[in-house]
Design a protein around this motif. Structure first.
Motif, PDB file in Angstrom:
ATOM      1  N   GLY A   1      37.977  15.076  19.183  1.00  0.00           N
ATOM      2  CA  GLY A   1      38.914  14.602  20.430  1.00  0.00           C
ATOM      3  C   GLY A   1      40.175  15.351  20.506  1.00  0.00           C
ATOM      4  N   GLU A   2      40.770  15.352  21.571  1.00  0.00           N
ATOM      5  CA  GLU A   2      42.276  15.628  21.781  1.00  0.00           C
ATOM      6  C   GLU A   2      43.057  14.868  21.159  1.00  0.00           C
ATOM      7  N   ASN A   3      44.261  15.177  20.841  1.00  0.00           N
ATOM      8  CA  ASN A   3      45.213  14.138  20.422  1.00  0.00           C
ATOM      9  C   ASN A   3      45.389  12.815  21.395  1.00  0.00           C
ATOM     10  N   LEU A   4      45.390  11.684  20.746  1.00  0.00           N
ATOM     11  CA  LEU A   4      45.797  10.614  21.617  1.00  0.00           C
ATOM     12  C   LEU A   4      44.285  10.081  21.994  1.00  0.00           C
ATOM     13  N   SER A   5      43.149  10.549  21.606  1.00  0.00           N
ATOM     14  CA  SER A   5      42.010  10.234  22.300  1.00  0.00           C
ATOM     15  C   SER A   5      41.132   9.085  21.718  1.00  0.00           C
TER      16      SER A   5
END
Length: 178
Positions: free
Chosen positions: A10-14
């Protein structure tokens, strides 16, 4: 229960780390290790750092060090960032952990070497759980891939689903491919 050899993508902070932590709590304390951030070493030489742990797993650790071209006579302070991450991983292998939870910790290691190390660790009978912001297209190591968005699993894929439909996977998840 998620059984291992999987990666949370996932993307950062996901919310990847949250899933890793939840999964970590499901296993016996003595059999698991979570690997995060930059390691701290207490001894000057690689061999001394590894001796601190169990010599029963010496052959496994030696194979990883050989792939990584790390000598046990090297000084810990002279290791690169990626080499320190590999040594940290070796310390956990040497301690006999059956489940390794790796939270973006091998990001400084060359992908080709990282995939070789992960594949080798799986042959030791160790289950891997990892997080990443991308999937390396030069090798598939994990059995299952969990795509995470807004702290929720939005899709679970198996290796053969990605391999057989890689063009579709690439189109749908372009930000996660590297």
């Amino acid at each position: 229960m998620i059984d291992g050899n999987c990666i949370f993508l996932g993307e950062n902070l996901s919310g990847k780390t949250q899933f890793l932590d939840t999964t970590y709590k499901q296993f016996s304390q003595r059999e698991k290790a979570i690997i995060r951030s930059a390691p701290v070493f207490f001894y000057s030489k690689v061999q001394d750092e590894l001796f601190f742990n169990n010599s029963k797993y010496e052959n496994n650790v030696s194979q990883i060090l050989e792939i990584s071209n790390i000598s046990t006579s090297q000084e810990c302070y002279s290791l690169s960032g990626g080499e320190k991450q590999i040594l940290n991983l070796c310390c956990h292998i040497a301690s006999g952990s059956k489940y390794l939870f790796i939270d973006d910790n091998m990001d400084m290691v060359n992908n080709k070497i990282k995939n070789k190390i992960y594949s080798l660790i799986i042959t030791f009978g160790v289950k891997l759980f990892s997080t990443s912001t991308y999937i390396q297209i030069n090798g598939f190591v994990f059995d299952s891939y969990y795509l995470i968005k807004n702290s929720k699993i939005i899709e679970k894929l198996h290796f053969n689903e990605i391999e057989n439909n890689f063009d579709v996977f690439l189109e749908n998840n372009i930000g996660l491919i590297w």
